[in-house]
Scaffold this motif. Structure first.
Motif, mmCIF file in Angstrom:
data_model
loop_
_atom_site.group_PDB
_atom_site.id
_atom_site.type_symbol
_atom_site.label_atom_id
_atom_site.label_comp_id
_atom_site.label_asym_id
_atom_site.label_seq_id
_atom_site.Cartn_x
_atom_site.Cartn_y
_atom_site.Cartn_z
ATOM 1 N N CYS A 1 -85.679 44.453 31.336
ATOM 2 C CA CYS A 1 -87.072 44.173 31.700
ATOM 3 C C CYS A 1 -87.323 42.668 31.624
ATOM 4 C CB CYS A 1 -88.043 44.841 30.737
ATOM 5 S SG CYS A 1 -87.840 46.604 30.642
ATOM 6 N N PHE B 1 -90.434 39.928 31.268
ATOM 7 C CA PHE B 1 -91.862 39.750 30.950
ATOM 8 C C PHE B 1 -92.246 38.308 31.262
ATOM 9 C CE2 PHE B 1 -90.008 42.841 28.077
ATOM 10 C CZ PHE B 1 -90.853 43.919 28.221
ATOM 11 N N VAL C 1 -90.691 32.991 30.027
ATOM 12 C CA VAL C 1 -90.242 34.299 30.489
ATOM 13 C C VAL C 1 -89.393 34.928 29.387
ATOM 14 C CG1 VAL C 1 -88.164 33.380 31.627
ATOM 15 C CG2 VAL C 1 -89.114 35.543 32.389
ATOM 16 N N PRO D 1 -94.970 42.919 34.129
ATOM 17 C CA PRO D 1 -93.526 42.889 33.872
ATOM 18 C C PRO D 1 -92.763 43.645 34.951
ATOM 19 C CG PRO D 1 -94.749 43.863 32.030
ATOM 20 C CD PRO D 1 -95.693 43.712 33.160
ATOM 21 N N THR D 2 -91.487 43.331 35.070
ATOM 22 C CA THR D 2 -90.639 44.001 36.057
ATOM 23 C C THR D 2 -89.462 44.651 35.332
ATOM 24 O OG1 THR D 2 -91.159 42.666 37.977
ATOM 25 C CG2 THR D 2 -88.953 43.513 37.873
ATOM 26 N N THR D 3 -89.097 45.832 35.787
ATOM 27 C CA THR D 3 -87.923 46.502 35.241
ATOM 28 C C THR D 3 -86.854 46.569 36.317
ATOM 29 O OG1 THR D 3 -89.338 47.840 33.830
ATOM 30 C CG2 THR D 3 -87.100 48.636 34.179
ATOM 31 N N GLU E 1 -96.213 48.924 34.961
ATOM 32 C CA GLU E 1 -95.252 48.023 35.582
ATOM 33 C C GLU E 1 -95.817 47.416 36.858
ATOM 34 O OE1 GLU E 1 -90.912 49.203 35.387
ATOM 35 O OE2 GLU E 1 -91.988 51.080 35.487
#
Lengths: 478, 381
Positions: free
Chosen positions: B116, B118, B124, B192-194, B370
């Motif tokens: 992940c 953030f 970051v 956030p990106t997963t 997300e």
């Protein structure tokens, strides 16, 4: 008194044949990867040569119970032996995943419960089938060619690249990502061309014409499955035995919607199998994101935030199995049941599928048959479900001890013997070997197996639109 | 919205044209103009075409300056974070758009290492998670040890989620959005990106006149491929093909193709990302109305269901006229739409409301969702 006794005799005989059909279907499931319609075709051949075996009035209930039983009990070879037919896409992947974790019992019984739910849906939807369905069938009837065209278009377009697109040049990235898509398009095209040739140029001997599609399907689905299992050296581990199934009532609620949608598509649309129906239903009804993955406070050392996986994600496996089981019975049984929906709008019923095709020359549905068929489905389904429970318990105990290679090699020999005997002799074997070559492409390149169904989808869509002959002439086939 | 939603919406839109339905009717039936045409399939194909162009072609022609492809055996969160920080600094230093691509970490056929990312204003953080299956189910006990689990890197420029470069079209959409939804939420953060299964993800970073760096999620998505003008251009070969083949009603074919394409773009504008709907006249991606998330199952299912009912409604009233459309039809069109469209959707939303309430009751804590528009969903089918 006498007349009521006389009327009761056929009923008792019919029930006897329903039970016989159920047990016959259960026994025939022992041959992995053999399709019920192949079996039904063989049974039909036997009946045609010795008509006294089954009285005419018990013919439809017998074949119905054969198919109902098969819908339940083919779960055993599909789950534990990885034996796939063209409908396997509906349940195969999660089943295998669970079996490799030792949870084959859950996989088999959840699929079976889904199939039982399908039985109840078929019965409870009596008003729908009787009062609404004829209108839908009549309204969509003149449009089936483009509806099949939509199925084809969506089927091809919805297979997304599985690669992440690594590589220095666009071509390399494209090639890496598109591997499965290229394979899918190739499989679809080859199967479609084969289908156009096969429908335009009779290859099979006339006496095998009622089973002329059997070697094609065995080549596309059964033989590649057997070869794949032999190559992969698949050995199921020891299975857990539990008294409960890992599912809740709400799973059946969630699973019923895709089950119904996929089942109706497969039951009604020609050449749309349970696998394709399940894929479309999955796209139409997917509710996984009803609760999404969320970031929460950290739960372990080093975590910045904890990514919580919602229960709905875990539930997908169960929903897949339940809906897959339901789609299976609606595809096999629902398609045949529609033959008995005799209304003013549908005087010949709306039945489709292999069994309708096999029985149509010798059997005509009559008003009043529909409730008899529903009763047959309920009785046969209940018996078959009990048989499934017993078979699952037996299989859980012995599956890790089975010599699967021996089973598969025997099946392969048996399949070829059946093709030789009733599927057109050497011509049939040649056809099945040709289609095996196409059917192996998805096995090696990881695209969808149901692309092979282009063998029927494309010729049927073109013929329904009235372009079949024109295309055949263009390809110089006629 | 999902591919299937665009697909059936395009088809439903095409069935509103009586002539299209009539020429699509099988020639075996006694319907005026019946010709067994596949014209409606064009609406479905073109309805899915913009995303097909993006996800099957466009993404592979991108040239990101930074590529983050972590080592499967021991992914280093510090290195992943540092790469992103370098990309932000590069964008800030040069003033040019810098793109950075994050690849998934595949361990075997059905195993992926999840990580992940953030984002904060000037830093970051990257967190390496458990191994997950292709169904995104984590395998318990597979998280890295605490010292290799996460890392943070700082950068010199401030990140921001919305661009200040706003053309008249974007301003209009913003205005419309505010009229519909009220003022935009203040202090919007970059979600956030997963990164886990199958596809990679990419971000565009571009310094704007205020000195901050605009964070553009999937900068190649919904750009030139989502333009009404491109739809027009792509429908020209369909017009020409139908004309040259001597097809009756040839002009309808290109029109139906464009209709499918246009329905897709219009539906996308109801979401968060929007699209470059007037490319090449206006190249910037216009924000959406943010009415729904593309992945919201309620939106997708209700649109698909409505489209399905409207398709039946239209093909019947323009050809067989059994259900509605003629004096001898079974019911009136108003009753049909009430019984089969309005009522089922009402029941569906009531049931969903209860289900969602139950799901929320089970959930705990303060959840943070997300990605912006649900495209973080697995691209599997």
């Amino acid at each position: 008194m006498l007349s009521s006794y006389a009327a009761a005799v056929p009923d008792a005989v019919t029930i006897l044949y329903v039970i016989l059909g159920t047990f016959s279907g259960a026994l025939l499931c022992l041959i992995p990867a053999l399709h019920i319609y192949n079996v039904a075709g063989i049974a039909m051949l036997l009946w045609a040569t010795a008509r006294h075996l089954i009285p005419y009035y018990a013919l439809a209930p017998f074949f119905m119970s054969l198919v109902v039983s098969y819908s339940f009990l083919n779960t055993i070879p599909m789950t534990f032996l990885g034996a796939a037919d063209e409908s396997a896409g509906a349940t195969l992947l999660p089943s295998l995943s669970l079996v490799t974790k030792g949870r084959g019992q859950d996989a088999a019984l959840l699929t079976g419960l889904g199939t039982m739910a399908g039985v109840l849906v078929l019965i409870l939807l009596y008003p729908f089938f009787w009062y609404i369905w004829p209108y839908i069938a009549r309204a969509t009837g003149p449009h089936l060619h483009w509806i099949l065209g939509l199925v084809i278009a969506h089927y091809i377009m919805s297979e997304w690249p599985k690669g992440a697109g690594r590589g220095e040049t666009p071509f390399k990235r494209f090639r890496e990502a598109w591997r499965n898509c290229f394979a899918g398009i190739l499989t679809f095209t080859l199967a479609a061309v084969f289908g156009l040739i096969y429908t335009a140029k009779p290859i099979m001997p006339v006496e095998s014409s009622f089973q002329n599609i059997m070697p094609v399907f065995i080549g596309f689905f059964a033989i590649p499955s057997i070869i794949q299992t032999l190559i992969s050296d698949y050995r199921p581990p020891r299975q857990h035995i539990s008294r409960k199934i890992n599912a809740g009532w709400e799973d059946f609620g969630f699973g019923a919607v895709p089950g119904f949608v996929g089942g109706m598509l497969a039951a009604y649309l020609p050449a749309v199998t349970a696998g394709i129906g399940a894929m479309i239903a999955g796209h139409v009804t997917n509710h996984r994101n009803i609760s999404r993955a969320e970031f929460r406070d950290p739960q372990s050392p080093g975590e910045i935030k904890h990514l919580h996986t919602p229960e709905m994600y875990y539930r997908q496996e169960r929903l897949f199995l339940i809906s897959g089981g339901m789609i299976k019975i609606m595809y096999y049984v629902g398609a045949f049941l529609m033959l008995f929906i005799l209304t003013d709008l549908t005087p010949y019923g709306t039945g489709r599928g292999g069994l309708t095709f096999i029985l149509r020359p010798v059997f005509t549905a009559e008003p009043g048959d529909f409730p008899v068929m529903l009763g047959t489905i309920l009785l046969s389904g209940s018996l078959a479900f009990l048989l499934l429970i017993v078979s699952t318990k037996l299989m859980v105990c012995i599956v890790h001890r089975l010599n699967l290679k021996l089973i598969y090699i025997s099946s392969l020999i048996l399949v070829f013997l059946i093709i030789y005997a009733v599927g057109g002799g050497w011509a049939g074997i040649t056809v099945s070997l040709a289609t095996t070559c196409i059917g192996m492409i998805p096995v090696f390149y990881g695209c969808r197996r149901s692309h092979c169904m282009a063998v029927l989808l494309v010729p049927i869509a073109l013929n329904m639109a009235g372009y079949g002959d024109a295309v055949a002439r263009f390809l110089r086939l006629i | 919205m999902k591919g299937m939603t665009h697909f059936v919406s395009g088809v439903a839109a095409a069935t509103f044209i009586p002539q299209v339905v009539r020429i699509s009717t099988s020639a075996r039936f006694a319907v005026e103009g019946a010709a067994g045409s596949f014209i409606i399939v064009l609406a479905g194909i073109f309805g899915m075409l913009p995303d097909t162009l993006d996800f099957k072609f466009n993404q592979f022609f991108q040239k990101p300056l930074f590529k983050v492809d972590p080592e499967p055996s021991s992914p280093d969160p510090a290195e992943i974070a540092a790469q992103f920080a370098r990309a932000v600094n590069e964008a800030g230093r040069t003033g040019k758009e810098v793109r950075i691509q994050f690849f998934p970490i595949q361990l075997s056929g059905n195993e992926w290492r999840q990580y992940c990312i953030f984002f904060d204003k000037k830093s970051v953080s990257v967190q390496v998670n458990e191994i997950v299956s292709t169904s995104q189910i984590p395998v318990p006990g597979t998280a890295p040890p605490a010292d290799k689990r996460s890392a943070t890197a700082e950068f010199d420029y401030e990140l921001k989620p919305r661009s200040e470069k706003v053309d008249w079209l974007n301003s209009s959409v913003r205005l419309l959005r505010r009229l519909i939804k009220g003022p935009d939420k203040p202090g919007k953060k970059i979600p956030p990106t997963t990164v886990d299964i199958l596809s990679s993800t990419m971000f565009g970073l571009e310094k704007e006149p205020d000195g901050r760096v605009y964070f553009n999620w999937l900068p190649w998505h919904r750009t030139w491929t989502h333009s009404y003008l491109l739809g027009l251009i792509l429908s020209v070969p369909v017009f020409l093909g139908a004309y040259l083949l001597g097809v009756e009603n040839w002009s309808l074919y290109g029109g139906v193709a464009f209709l499918g394409f246009a329905v897709h773009l219009t539906e996308d504008m109801t979401g968060h990302i929007g699209g470059s709907i007037l490319w090449p006249l206006m190249r910037q991606r216009t924000e959406g109305l943010e009415l729904f998330k593309a992945s919201d199952p309620r939106t997708n299912f209700s649109v698909i269901y409505a489209a399905f009912i409207l398709i039946i409604f239209n093909i019947d009233r323009f050809s067989t006229q059994l259900i509605t459309g003629a004096p001898e039809s079974a019911i009136s069109w108003q009753l049909f739409l009430l019984l089969f469209l309005a009522l089922p959707l009402l029941i569906y939303f009531s049931v969903m409301k209860k289900i969602i309430a139950a799901v929320r009751k089970e959930s705990e804590g303060e959840p943070e969702p997300e990605e912006p528009d649900g495209t973080g969903d697995p691209l599997i089918d």
